[in-house]
Design a protein around this motif. Structure first.
Motif, short mmCIF file in Angstrom:
data_model
loop_
_atom_site.label_atom_id
_atom_site.label_comp_id
_atom_site.label_asym_id
_atom_site.label_seq_id
_atom_site.Cartn_x
_atom_site.Cartn_y
_atom_site.Cartn_z
N HIS A 414 -2.96 12.66 -21.01
CA HIS A 414 -2.83 12.88 -19.93
C HIS A 414 -3.53 12.30 -18.81
N GLY A 415 -3.36 12.94 -17.79
CA GLY A 415 -3.63 11.95 -16.59
C GLY A 415 -3.51 10.52 -15.56
N TYR A 416 -4.56 9.95 -15.89
CA TYR A 416 -4.28 8.11 -14.47
C TYR A 416 -4.06 7.53 -16.06
N MET A 417 -3.01 6.36 -15.48
CA MET A 417 -3.04 5.22 -16.17
C MET A 417 -3.38 3.90 -14.38
N LEU A 418 -3.76 3.04 -14.41
CA LEU A 418 -4.10 2.02 -13.45
C LEU A 418 -2.89 0.58 -14.13
N TYR A 419 -2.18 0.12 -13.47
CA TYR A 419 -1.36 -0.58 -13.96
C TYR A 419 -1.62 -1.95 -12.75
N ARG A 420 -1.26 -3.15 -13.42
CA ARG A 420 -2.31 -4.46 -12.42
C ARG A 420 -2.07 -4.93 -12.78
N MET A 467 2.92 -5.65 1.63
CA MET A 467 3.03 -7.59 2.16
C MET A 467 1.88 -7.51 1.45
N GLY A 468 1.48 -9.42 1.34
CA GLY A 468 -0.12 -9.55 0.38
C GLY A 468 0.53 -11.62 0.06
N LYS A 469 -1.07 -11.16 -0.07
CA LYS A 469 -1.51 -13.17 -0.43
C LYS A 469 -0.26 -13.26 -1.55
N ILE A 470 -0.49 -14.47 -1.89
CA ILE A 470 -0.36 -15.37 -2.88
C ILE A 470 -1.59 -14.89 -3.90
N GLY A 471 -1.68 -14.28 -5.21
CA GLY A 471 -2.80 -14.17 -6.33
C GLY A 471 -3.64 -12.53 -5.40
N ALA A 472 -2.81 -12.11 -4.57
CA ALA A 472 -3.37 -11.26 -4.22
C ALA A 472 -3.43 -9.69 -5.30
N THR A 473 -4.14 -8.34 -5.57
CA THR A 473 -3.88 -7.30 -6.53
C THR A 473 -2.98 -6.59 -5.41
N LEU A 474 -2.37 -6.45 -6.87
CA LEU A 474 -1.56 -5.42 -7.02
C LEU A 474 -1.68 -4.07 -7.98
N ASP A 475 -1.93 -2.76 -7.41
CA ASP A 475 -2.87 -1.57 -8.46
C ASP A 475 -1.47 -0.54 -7.83
N VAL A 476 -0.75 -0.14 -9.03
CA VAL A 476 -0.06 1.16 -9.21
C VAL A 476 -1.05 2.24 -10.02
N LEU A 477 -1.57 3.11 -8.97
CA LEU A 477 -1.82 4.06 -10.49
C LEU A 477 -1.05 4.88 -10.29
N LEU A 478 -0.39 5.06 -11.56
CA LEU A 478 0.29 6.40 -12.56
C LEU A 478 -0.27 7.79 -12.53
N GLU A 479 0.25 8.81 -12.07
CA GLU A 479 -0.76 10.36 -12.42
C GLU A 479 0.76 10.97 -13.12
N ASN A 480 0.65 11.12 -14.74
CA ASN A 480 1.12 12.23 -14.99
C ASN A 480 0.67 13.99 -14.66
N MET A 481 1.79 13.84 -14.33
CA MET A 481 1.61 15.34 -13.53
C MET A 481 2.26 16.32 -14.29
N GLY A 482 2.44 16.19 -15.79
CA GLY A 482 2.82 17.05 -17.00
C GLY A 482 4.58 16.49 -17.34
#
Ligand SMILES: CCCCNC(=S)N1C[C@H](O)[C@@H](O)[C@@H](O)[C@H]1CO
Length: 651
Positions: A414-420, A467-482
């Motif tokens: 369920h719920g959430y997973m962070l993709y980094r 936009m972002g600098k080289i090495g910046a952290t890109l976080d994508v929080l995924l929500e499972n809506m059911g």
């Protein structure tokens, strides 16, 4: 309940009469519930019997409220309660079973007996019901090529294993064994599923027979268009339809499959379900009662779906796919005769009046609506951004993969997973981020170095620019809506199903953090509001909380979150469900009184806001639900009393 309502008089049977009386009571070996094909009726212990039933899902009602709801159903004139058994509610992991607390199906069966209600059981394995994955456990998808609801050996092995645990426990509850279950449904509207695998249905019928014996009445239910693939020799065929459908035509169709025997509508829709972002569904009282009366006049047995809908607490809502992905709302009020808060509605009394024309309705009044409570407004404080708590949310640390992995592949249900991932080049101009093949399942909240960039949504919003600098952290929080509960011709995997593309670059080298948000809220926040090391200004997914006492004996209440966007709520560690104020139509969340501590003790409410908080992070508790707001309006109740909402011009 009847005895509680009957006039009090001393019961002084001479002791010699009692043994005689027990001879008159149906003994387990004479108890029977059968189809009388000669007279198109059911027989209960040999006497003509017609059921007027209602659906109530124990898995949508806190256990402490089961007796109250069942009592109201009995007092409405029903003689049977019908309910599903969600496989995923009771087998959270392969071989791990949970029949405790609000998952104690057998305690619910006992409560039904105490309410003097017989039972129609619908154990699936698939149940639809707008429930997460239609009741099938998501762990089935750890075998990605599995063909659900077919004679796929992997699917049947899991089904057999589950039913070999469940059905022997059901066996003593069968009516002819002394219990209250008069019939059991096999699968659910199988004729509406594209597979049409008759060997699957035959397998289920054989399994049910082998585990339940040959006396229990087994049946199927289908819409009129599903009877061909949904019915099976040896299983009694029933249909489902609502007030606006052509009853004569549908029962005529049914007669092609059951030329003799009672007519049965196993799901007569008293209302309908709600989707986030669509208008609130209702069914009118005259339409519902007209159709009910016509069926009862025909001598049909009827189950009203739903008689009490309840709530999709936690992450348990399902979803439909009608052109696009449509998640079901947290409220399962269903415009049912008994409201989500358990209150009798005008629709209930109208139905009770119809039933009274055909059979005995228990004497005595229905209980009044439960006491309601208003509270607030309360101001919440910022606990910190979700990213601040990653160590607590994912104590075992991330999983690394070149390409992103699904929730199912990492055993997150369920719920959430962070993709980094990390930018391998500087992106100095706003550059498009998107996921091919509609691969966001279901909503993605994007951050760069912890700063919220925006949302990607399945079927709805396919790109954003960052936009972002080289090495910046890109976080994508995924929500499972059911997970899809109906109409899914393929398995509904969750997460990033494809690697996102930034500009012309396919982003690889991902860290996956399956998040245990409920553990954090339950185990940490009550001990010490875990102030993040440097509470930043809120940006993207953020935790807010506060504590509050109840000032008097309190009552049921409805959490109202004006100006908040979308997220999840916990009260005293109980996951109340999803809110989506910005999209509606639901604007309040039902809070049953038993979730709150008695007067004087401090209750804790925690919000995970996924997008944007209002200028004033305030919430209110109202004494009535708002389930049908339109999208553009914001209601602010007058702070002095719970008067009618002032309607502010939209924002
Ligand atoms: C858009 C309808 C989704 C399909 N579901 C239908 S027709 N229904 C029949 C289904 O058997 C039941 O579990 C419920 O799902 C009910 C709708 O409340």
């Amino acid at each position: 309940p009847e005895s509680a309502m009957a006039p009090k008089k001393p019961l002084c049977l001479p002791s010699l009469l009692l043994p005689l009386l027990t001879l008159l009571l149906p003994q387990a070996d004479t108890r029977s519930f059968v189809v009388d094909r000669d007279h198109n009726r059911f027989l209960l212990d040999g006497a003509p019997f017609r059921y007027v039933s209602g659906s109530l899902h124990y898995f949508r009602v806190p256990r402490v409220l089961w007796a109250d709801r069942l009592f109201k159903m009995r007092m409405s004139g029903l003689n049977v309660v019908q309910f599903y058994v969600p496989w995923n509610y009771h087998e959270p992991e392969p071989g791990v079973y949970n029949f405790n607390g609000s998952r104690d199906l057998f305690a619910f069966l006992q409560e039904a007996t105490l309410a003097n209600l017989l039972v129609i059981l619908r154990p699936g394995p698939y149940i639809c019901a707008e429930w997460e994955m239609g009741g099938l456990p998501a762990w089935l998808l750890r075998k990605p090529k599995i063909h659900l609801r077919t004679s796929d050996p992997d699917f049947l092995a899991a089904v057999d294993s589950w039913f070999k645990v469940l059905l022997p426990r059901i066996y003593p509850w069968l009516y002819h064994n002394g219990g209250n279950i008069i019939s059991i449904q096999v699968e659910n509207e199988y004729g509406s599923y594209r597979a049409c695998d008759v060997s699957y249905m035959r397998h289920l019928a054989g399994l049910f027979r082998s585990l339940l014996g040959d006396k229990i009445l087994l049946f199927t239910t289908d819409g009129p268009e599903g009877l061909k693939c949904g019915s099976l020799q040896g299983l009694y065929t029933t249909v489902d339809f609502g007030p606006a459908d052509n009853m004569t035509k549908i029962f005529g169709l049914l007669r092609k499959y059951e030329p003799r025997g009672p007519l049965v509508n196993s799901e007569y829709y008293t209302g309908w379900l709600d989707y986030w972002g669509q208008n609130h569904s209702t069914r009118s009282i005259p339409a519902v009662t007209k159709g009910l009366e016509k069926m009862l006049k025909l001598g049909a047995s009827v189950n009203m779906y739903m008689f009490h809908g309840g709530t999709n607490f936690g992450y348990w809502n399902g979803a439909d796919e009608k052109g696009r992905f449509l998640p079901i709302t947290t409220s399962y009020d269903y415009d049912a005769p008994i409201s989500e808060a358990g209150d009798p509605t005008p629709k209930l009394f109208a139905i009770r009046n119809v039933i009274s024309k055909f059979q005995e309705v228990p004497l005595g009044p229905l209980p009044p609506p439960s006491p309601k409570m208003t509270l607030g407004p309360l101001t919440l404080h910022l606990d910190g951004n979700l990213l601040d708590f990653l160590d607590f949310l994912c104590p075992q640390g991330p999983i690394h993969s070149v390409l992103p992995m699904t929730f199912e592949a990492v055993n997150q249900v369920h719920g959430y997973m962070l993709y980094r991932t990390y930018l391998t080049d500087t992106v100095s101009e706003p550059t498009q981020l998107w996921v091919p093949n509609n691969g966001v399942h279901d909503r993605a909240y994007v951050m760069v170095d912890g700063v919220f960039q925006g949302v990607l949504e399945r079927n709805m919003k396919h790109n954003l620019f960052l936009m972002g600098k080289i090495g910046a952290t890109l976080d994508v929080l995924l929500e499972n809506m059911g997970r899809l509960s109906f109409g899914s011709n393929s398995s509904d995997f969750k997460g990033l199903l494809q690697p996102p593309i930034l500009g012309q670059t396919v982003l690889t080298q991902w860290l996956m953090f399956p998040l245990k948000v409920d553990n954090l809220v339950k185990e940490w926040f009550p001990i010490q509001p875990l102030k993040s090391s440097h509470p930043q200004t809120p940006s993207g997914p953020t935790f807010y909380s506060t504590t509050f006492p109840i000032l008097n004996s309190g009552g049921d209440t409805f959490l109202f979150l004006p100006g908040w966007t979308k997220g999840q709520v916990w009260i005293n560690g109980f996951n109340l469900g999803r809110y989506w104020t910005k999209r509606g139509p639901q604007q309040t969340l039902y809070v049953p009184r038993p979730l709150l501590f008695p007067r004087g003790a401090h209750n804790r409410i925690t919000l995970l806001e996924l997008e944007n908080v209002p200028p004033q992070p305030q919430i209110q508790f109202l004494d009535r639900p708002i389930l049908n707001s339109t999208k553009h309006r914001t209601y602010i109740y007058s702070l002095s009393s719970a008067s009618e909402p002032m309607e502010l011009s939209g924002h």
